[in-house]
Design a protein around this motif. Structure first.
Motif, PDB file in Angstrom:
ATOM      1  N   TRP A 146      -2.973   5.510 -12.101  1.00  0.00           N
ATOM      2  CA  TRP A 146      -2.335   4.918 -10.919  1.00  0.00           C
ATOM      3  C   TRP A 146      -3.071   5.370  -9.659  1.00  0.00           C
ATOM      4  O   TRP A 146      -3.238   4.589  -8.706  1.00  0.00           O
ATOM      5  N   GLY A 147      -3.499   6.613  -9.625  1.00  0.00           N
ATOM      6  CA  GLY A 147      -4.245   7.113  -8.473  1.00  0.00           C
ATOM      7  C   GLY A 147      -5.585   6.411  -8.309  1.00  0.00           C
ATOM      8  O   GLY A 147      -5.984   6.070  -7.193  1.00  0.00           O
ATOM      9  N   VAL A 148      -6.270   6.201  -9.437  1.00  0.00           N
ATOM     10  CA  VAL A 148      -7.553   5.490  -9.400  1.00  0.00           C
ATOM     11  C   VAL A 148      -7.345   4.057  -8.914  1.00  0.00           C
ATOM     12  O   VAL A 148      -8.118   3.545  -8.084  1.00  0.00           O
ATOM     13  N   LEU A 149      -6.284   3.403  -9.412  1.00  0.00           N
ATOM     14  CA  LEU A 149      -5.990   2.027  -8.996  1.00  0.00           C
ATOM     15  C   LEU A 149      -5.684   1.962  -7.500  1.00  0.00           C
ATOM     16  O   LEU A 149      -6.197   1.082  -6.789  1.00  0.00           O
ATOM     17  N   MET A 200       0.808  -1.206   0.000  1.00  0.00           N
ATOM     18  CA  MET A 200       0.000   0.000   0.000  1.00  0.00           C
ATOM     19  C   MET A 200       0.850   1.268   0.000  1.00  0.00           C
ATOM     20  O   MET A 200       0.486   2.256  -0.651  1.00  0.00           O
ATOM     21  N   ILE A 201       1.984   1.247   0.720  1.00  0.00           N
ATOM     22  CA  ILE A 201       2.877   2.415   0.698  1.00  0.00           C
ATOM     23  C   ILE A 201       3.464   2.611  -0.693  1.00  0.00           C
ATOM     24  O   ILE A 201       3.519   3.728  -1.223  1.00  0.00           O
ATOM     25  N   ALA A 202       3.927   1.494  -1.303  1.00  0.00           N
ATOM     26  CA  ALA A 202       4.519   1.577  -2.639  1.00  0.00           C
ATOM     27  C   ALA A 202       3.478   2.016  -3.668  1.00  0.00           C
ATOM     28  O   ALA A 202       3.768   2.821  -4.563  1.00  0.00           O
ATOM     29  N   LEU A 203       2.258   1.502  -3.533  1.00  0.00           N
ATOM     30  CA  LEU A 203       1.203   1.858  -4.480  1.00  0.00           C
ATOM     31  C   LEU A 203       0.822   3.326  -4.331  1.00  0.00           C
ATOM     32  O   LEU A 203       0.530   4.013  -5.326  1.00  0.00           O
ATOM     33  N   LEU A 209       3.453   5.200  -6.051  1.00  0.00           N
ATOM     34  CA  LEU A 209       3.266   5.023  -7.490  1.00  0.00           C
ATOM     35  C   LEU A 209       2.171   5.936  -8.011  1.00  0.00           C
ATOM     36  O   LEU A 209       2.267   6.466  -9.129  1.00  0.00           O
ATOM     37  N   SER A 210       1.128   6.166  -7.201  1.00  0.00           N
ATOM     38  CA  SER A 210       0.041   7.039  -7.633  1.00  0.00           C
ATOM     39  C   SER A 210       0.488   8.494  -7.728  1.00  0.00           C
ATOM     40  O   SER A 210      -0.149   9.293  -8.416  1.00  0.00           O
ATOM     41  N   ILE A 211       1.573   8.840  -7.041  1.00  0.00           N
ATOM     42  CA  ILE A 211       2.088  10.211  -7.080  1.00  0.00           C
ATOM     43  C   ILE A 211       3.136  10.385  -8.177  1.00  0.00           C
ATOM     44  O   ILE A 211       3.101  11.338  -8.949  1.00  0.00           O
TER      45      ILE A 211
END
Length: 359
Positions: A280-283, A251-254, A257-259
């Motif tokens: 990536w933000g939506v995911l 969750m931290i990596a994701l 990734l969204s940023i």
């Protein structure tokens, strides 16, 4: 439960002052409504006792403060001129000497921790403090050994693989969940350095930057904790710890990734608008929400809480990314206030459900 002269004596239930008053009020209510007789009520009242001072909590905080004070004492060492001059004498000391010193220090801490754990198993916090000091000493030993080796060689990443083995064996032998956390952290460090080495220390490995790599890494670790770890008997006690750490890795990596997206350099990321990586933000938001809903449905508080925290984090990250420069500040903070009110209501509802399920 104790046995005295053939009679079974139950240990009294320790409750806080407020909880004790609530239980006594309930017993009185049941007595007044003829649901319990007077004798049974008195017997139940004698089985509860008011909890005294929370020495366990004091012990935990005391050991934490001790560790923090130790860190500050080391930092203060470099702020004192006389001590700095004393430390400078060691600048020419080979790194292998420091490596051996910390190796010996780690062995001492582990031996003391293991001995105390067998001799005083109830002293949880002091024993874990010894293990923590040993873990830090092990990390320092491996760090200085890494200074001896060239980072461009495969032996450099092998050191982190070695640390995983050391921490894993110690976790099992000492039955320490704290050291198991170090094992999983060392596993993540090894994964980062190994993939970094094979990509010539660039951002991309097999087309993936570090956030995307660690998203997959965390998912694999979580999957192993659910389906693989329960099948290995010696690792079963650490399954909940692996589950939590695996989810946090993902969750931290994701969220990162969204940023930043899957870009190979910071300069490349600064050249694009944030909406180009909106997917990536939506995911990240959808997966965190899915994790929270799954936890609520399956009564899995770990996945529910982690999913809820990262859903809120992702939601407000998107909120700031796309609205901060595009709407009036008054409207921005008004929307922020309203959204936090809804978050508070949701959290209150979850808390109420927890209280209901426990009663």
């Amino acid at each position: 439960m104790n046995v005295l002269n053939g009679e079974i004596i139950l240990k009294k239930l320790d409750l806080t002052k407020q909880d004790k008053e609530v239980v006594e009020q309930a017993l009185t209510y049941w007595r007044d409504h003829a649901m319990l007789d007077e004798q049974k009520v008195e017997e139940l009242k004698r089985s509860i006792d008011e909890k005294g001072f929370e020495w366990k909590i004091l012990a935990r905080y005391a050991f934490w403060v001790a560790l923090v004070s130790l860190v500050f004492s080391v930092l203060s060492l470099f702020a004192d001129d006389a001590l700095v001059r004393f430390v400078e004498r060691f600048y020419e000391t080979p790194n292998i000497v420091f490596c051996l010193f910390f190796a010996g220090l780690a062995i001492v801490f582990y031996m003391l921790g293991f001995r105390n754990k067998k001799k005083y198993p109830a002293n949880t916090f002091s024993n874990e403090t010894m293990m923590l000091a040993g873990s830090f000493s092990t990390a320092a030993c491996i760090g200085f050994l890494g200074q001896v080796l060239d980072r461009s060689t495969s032996q450099y990443t092998f050191l982190f693989l070695l640390s995983i083995f050391v921490y894993a064996v110690l976790s099992v032998k000492l039955n320490s969940k704290l050291i198991w956390v170090f094992t999983l952290v060392a596993l993540g460090v090894w994964f980062a350095t190994e993939t970094g080495y094979h990509s010539n220390w660039g951002f991309k490995f097999w087309g993936m930057n570090y956030p995307l790599r660690f998203t997959l890494f965390g998912l694999l670790l979580t999957a192993f904790s659910i389906w693989g770890q329960p099948k290995v008997q010696v690792l079963q006690p650490f399954q909940p710890t692996s589950y939590v750490v695996g989810l946090l890795y993902s969750m931290i990596a994701l969220w990162c990734l969204s940023i930043f997206g899957n870009y190979s350099s910071f300069d490349a990321w600064t050249q694009v608008r944030q909406y180009h990586i909106l997917y990536w933000g939506v995911l990240a938001t959808a997966l965190s929400l899915g994790l929270a809903l799954y936890g609520m449905k399956m009564k899995d508080t770990i996945s529910r809480d982690i999913g809820f925290v990262f859903f809120i984090l992702n939601l407000y990250t998107r909120f700031v990314e796309y609205l901060w420069d595009n709407i009036n500040r008054t409207v921005f903070f008004l929307l922020l206030a309203v959204s936090f009110w809804f978050v508070g209501r949701w959290a209150e509802k979850v808390w109420s459900n927890d209280q209901t399920s426990r009663s």
